[in-house]
Design a protein around this motif. Structure first.
Motif, PDB file in Angstrom:
ATOM      1  N   LEU A  83       0.862  -1.167   0.000  1.00  0.00           N
ATOM      2  CA  LEU A  83       0.000   0.000   0.000  1.00  0.00           C
ATOM      3  C   LEU A  83       0.905   1.225   0.000  1.00  0.00           C
ATOM      4  O   LEU A  83       1.722   1.398   0.911  1.00  0.00           O
ATOM      5  CB  LEU A  83      -0.915   0.013   1.224  1.00  0.00           C
ATOM      6  N   ILE A  84       0.790   2.066  -1.009  1.00  0.00           N
ATOM      7  CA  ILE A  84       1.592   3.278  -1.132  1.00  0.00           C
ATOM      8  C   ILE A  84       0.698   4.481  -0.872  1.00  0.00           C
ATOM      9  O   ILE A  84      -0.408   4.575  -1.407  1.00  0.00           O
ATOM     10  CB  ILE A  84       2.226   3.399  -2.542  1.00  0.00           C
ATOM     11  N   LYS A  85       1.183   5.403  -0.043  1.00  0.00           N
ATOM     12  CA  LYS A  85       0.467   6.649   0.252  1.00  0.00           C
ATOM     13  C   LYS A  85       1.199   7.782  -0.447  1.00  0.00           C
ATOM     14  O   LYS A  85       2.420   7.880  -0.358  1.00  0.00           O
ATOM     15  CB  LYS A  85       0.416   6.874   1.760  1.00  0.00           C
ATOM     16  N   TYR A  86       0.445   8.631  -1.137  1.00  0.00           N
ATOM     17  CA  TYR A  86       1.016   9.709  -1.938  1.00  0.00           C
ATOM     18  C   TYR A  86       0.650  11.061  -1.355  1.00  0.00           C
ATOM     19  O   TYR A  86      -0.469  11.266  -0.891  1.00  0.00           O
ATOM     20  CB  TYR A  86       0.493   9.631  -3.373  1.00  0.00           C
ATOM     21  N   LYS A  87       1.614  11.989  -1.412  1.00  0.00           N
ATOM     22  CA  LYS A  87       1.393  13.355  -0.946  1.00  0.00           C
ATOM     23  C   LYS A  87       2.026  14.301  -1.959  1.00  0.00           C
ATOM     24  O   LYS A  87       3.158  14.078  -2.389  1.00  0.00           O
ATOM     25  CB  LYS A  87       2.018  13.560   0.430  1.00  0.00           C
ATOM     26  N   VAL A  88       1.293  15.333  -2.336  1.00  0.00           N
ATOM     27  CA  VAL A  88       1.779  16.309  -3.309  1.00  0.00           C
ATOM     28  C   VAL A  88       1.659  17.699  -2.707  1.00  0.00           C
ATOM     29  O   VAL A  88       0.628  18.043  -2.122  1.00  0.00           O
ATOM     30  CB  VAL A  88       0.955  16.244  -4.620  1.00  0.00           C
ATOM     31  N   ASN A  89       2.715  18.505  -2.843  1.00  0.00           N
ATOM     32  CA  ASN A  89       2.696  19.914  -2.443  1.00  0.00           C
ATOM     33  C   ASN A  89       2.935  20.760  -3.688  1.00  0.00           C
ATOM     34  O   ASN A  89       3.817  20.447  -4.488  1.00  0.00           O
ATOM     35  CB  ASN A  89       3.780  20.211  -1.404  1.00  0.00           C
ATOM     36  N   ILE A 147      -1.322  10.557 -10.949  1.00  0.00           N
ATOM     37  CA  ILE A 147      -1.506  11.648 -11.899  1.00  0.00           C
ATOM     38  C   ILE A 147      -1.686  12.930 -11.098  1.00  0.00           C
ATOM     39  O   ILE A 147      -2.565  13.019 -10.236  1.00  0.00           O
ATOM     40  CB  ILE A 147      -2.738  11.397 -12.791  1.00  0.00           C
ATOM     41  N   ILE A 148      -0.832  13.915 -11.393  1.00  0.00           N
ATOM     42  CA  ILE A 148      -0.918  15.190 -10.689  1.00  0.00           C
ATOM     43  C   ILE A 148      -1.147  16.311 -11.689  1.00  0.00           C
ATOM     44  O   ILE A 148      -0.815  16.201 -12.863  1.00  0.00           O
ATOM     45  CB  ILE A 148       0.332  15.472  -9.830  1.00  0.00           C
ATOM     46  N   GLN A 149      -1.750  17.408 -11.190  1.00  0.00           N
ATOM     47  CA  GLN A 149      -2.011  18.574 -12.028  1.00  0.00           C
ATOM     48  C   GLN A 149      -1.460  19.796 -11.323  1.00  0.00           C
ATOM     49  O   GLN A 149      -1.816  20.074 -10.173  1.00  0.00           O
ATOM     50  CB  GLN A 149      -3.512  18.740 -12.247  1.00  0.00           C
ATOM     51  N   ALA A 150      -0.601  20.525 -12.015  1.00  0.00           N
ATOM     52  CA  ALA A 150      -0.039  21.749 -11.453  1.00  0.00           C
ATOM     53  C   ALA A 150      -1.152  22.779 -11.286  1.00  0.00           C
ATOM     54  O   ALA A 150      -2.075  22.858 -12.099  1.00  0.00           O
ATOM     55  CB  ALA A 150       1.061  22.298 -12.357  1.00  0.00           C
ATOM     56  N   GLU A 151      -1.051  23.568 -10.225  1.00  0.00           N
ATOM     57  CA  GLU A 151      -2.036  24.619  -9.971  1.00  0.00           C
ATOM     58  C   GLU A 151      -1.502  25.970 -10.418  1.00  0.00           C
ATOM     59  O   GLU A 151      -2.081  26.996 -10.125  1.00  0.00           O
ATOM     60  CB  GLU A 151      -2.400  24.621  -8.498  1.00  0.00           C
ATOM     61  N   GLY A 152      -0.406  25.955 -11.126  1.00  0.00           N
ATOM     62  CA  GLY A 152       0.258  27.166 -11.592  1.00  0.00           C
ATOM     63  C   GLY A 152       1.752  26.915 -11.644  1.00  0.00           C
ATOM     64  O   GLY A 152       2.227  25.828 -11.320  1.00  0.00           O
ATOM     65  N   ALA A 153       2.481  27.915 -12.063  1.00  0.00           N
ATOM     66  CA  ALA A 153       3.936  27.789 -12.124  1.00  0.00           C
ATOM     67  C   ALA A 153       4.498  27.732 -10.702  1.00  0.00           C
ATOM     68  O   ALA A 153       3.976  28.372  -9.796  1.00  0.00           O
ATOM     69  CB  ALA A 153       4.535  28.960 -12.890  1.00  0.00           C
ATOM     70  N   ILE A 197       7.055  21.864  -7.169  1.00  0.00           N
ATOM     71  CA  ILE A 197       6.168  20.769  -6.798  1.00  0.00           C
ATOM     72  C   ILE A 197       7.009  19.689  -6.137  1.00  0.00           C
ATOM     73  O   ILE A 197       8.092  19.366  -6.616  1.00  0.00           O
ATOM     74  CB  ILE A 197       5.461  20.179  -8.036  1.00  0.00           C
ATOM     75  N   THR A 198       6.514  19.151  -5.030  1.00  0.00           N
ATOM     76  CA  THR A 198       7.149  17.986  -4.420  1.00  0.00           C
ATOM     77  C   THR A 198       6.130  16.852  -4.374  1.00  0.00           C
ATOM     78  O   THR A 198       4.950  17.065  -4.118  1.00  0.00           O
ATOM     79  CB  THR A 198       7.678  18.264  -3.001  1.00  0.00           C
ATOM     80  N   PHE A 199       6.611  15.668  -4.652  1.00  0.00           N
ATOM     81  CA  PHE A 199       5.781  14.467  -4.689  1.00  0.00           C
ATOM     82  C   PHE A 199       6.446  13.429  -3.808  1.00  0.00           C
ATOM     83  O   PHE A 199       7.611  13.105  -3.990  1.00  0.00           O
ATOM     84  CB  PHE A 199       5.680  13.970  -6.133  1.00  0.00           C
ATOM     85  N   THR A 200       5.704  12.911  -2.820  1.00  0.00           N
ATOM     86  CA  THR A 200       6.251  11.943  -1.873  1.00  0.00           C
ATOM     87  C   THR A 200       5.402  10.675  -1.873  1.00  0.00           C
ATOM     88  O   THR A 200       4.176  10.748  -1.864  1.00  0.00           O
ATOM     89  CB  THR A 200       6.291  12.533  -0.449  1.00  0.00           C
ATOM     90  N   ALA A 201       6.068   9.540  -1.883  1.00  0.00           N
ATOM     91  CA  ALA A 201       5.414   8.231  -1.783  1.00  0.00           C
ATOM     92  C   ALA A 201       5.971   7.540  -0.543  1.00  0.00           C
ATOM     93  O   ALA A 201       7.184   7.486  -0.356  1.00  0.00           O
ATOM     94  CB  ALA A 201       5.680   7.399  -3.024  1.00  0.00           C
ATOM     95  N   THR A 202       5.066   7.013   0.287  1.00  0.00           N
ATOM     96  CA  THR A 202       5.477   6.317   1.510  1.00  0.00           C
ATOM     97  C   THR A 202       4.756   4.980   1.613  1.00  0.00           C
ATOM     98  O   THR A 202       3.644   4.819   1.112  1.00  0.00           O
ATOM     99  CB  THR A 202       5.169   7.156   2.764  1.00  0.00           C
ATOM    100  N   THR A 250      10.891  11.006  -2.188  1.00  0.00           N
ATOM    101  CA  THR A 250      10.388  12.332  -2.549  1.00  0.00           C
ATOM    102  C   THR A 250      11.141  12.829  -3.770  1.00  0.00           C
ATOM    103  O   THR A 250      12.365  12.720  -3.831  1.00  0.00           O
ATOM    104  CB  THR A 250      10.583  13.336  -1.387  1.00  0.00           C
ATOM    105  N   ILE A 251      10.393  13.354  -4.731  1.00  0.00           N
ATOM    106  CA  ILE A 251      10.992  13.995  -5.890  1.00  0.00           C
ATOM    107  C   ILE A 251      10.447  15.413  -5.987  1.00  0.00           C
ATOM    108  O   ILE A 251       9.347  15.694  -5.535  1.00  0.00           O
ATOM    109  CB  ILE A 251      10.748  13.228  -7.213  1.00  0.00           C
ATOM    110  N   GLY A 252      11.235  16.271  -6.578  1.00  0.00           N
ATOM    111  CA  GLY A 252      10.811  17.648  -6.768  1.00  0.00           C
ATOM    112  C   GLY A 252      11.026  18.065  -8.197  1.00  0.00           C
ATOM    113  O   GLY A 252      11.953  17.597  -8.860  1.00  0.00           O
ATOM    114  N   PHE A 253      10.158  18.923  -8.685  1.00  0.00           N
ATOM    115  CA  PHE A 253      10.302  19.465 -10.025  1.00  0.00           C
ATOM    116  C   PHE A 253       9.573  20.789 -10.101  1.00  0.00           C
ATOM    117  O   PHE A 253       8.874  21.186  -9.158  1.00  0.00           O
ATOM    118  CB  PHE A 253       9.826  18.481 -11.098  1.00  0.00           C
TER     119      PHE A 253
END
Length: 76
Positions: free
Chosen positions: A8-14, A47-53, A56-61, A69-72
């Motif tokens: 089970l993978i939990k995802y968090k996006v900032n 699948i993530i969608q940017a909310e603007g320029a 973004i950080t994406f974390t899977a636990t 965690t990856i950032g772009f």
């Protein structure tokens, strides 16, 4: 990639919105709108969608595994 994994993978996006999570398993009836999903054959797609320029950080636990965690940057 571990073809027999079913964690089970939990995802968090900032800085963006998590649109959905899918694993390709046609018998998995859990919602694609949840922020967590079991992998199927070792794979899962978020699948993530940017909310603007901006940044973004994406974390899977997952229990028993090291967090990832990856950032772009989203641009216009």
């Amino acid at each position: 990639l571990v073809p027999t994994a079913g964690n089970l993978i939990k995802y968090k996006v900032n800085g963006a919105k998590l649109i959905g999570v899918e694993n390709g398993n046609m018998s998995d009836l859990t919602s694609v709108k949840d922020s967590e999903k079991k992998v199927y054959a070792g794979m899962c797609l978020a699948i993530i969608q940017a909310e603007g320029a901006g940044e973004i950080t994406f974390t899977a636990t997952s229990d028993g595994l090291e967090d990832c965690t990856i950032g772009f940057k989203a641009i216009k």
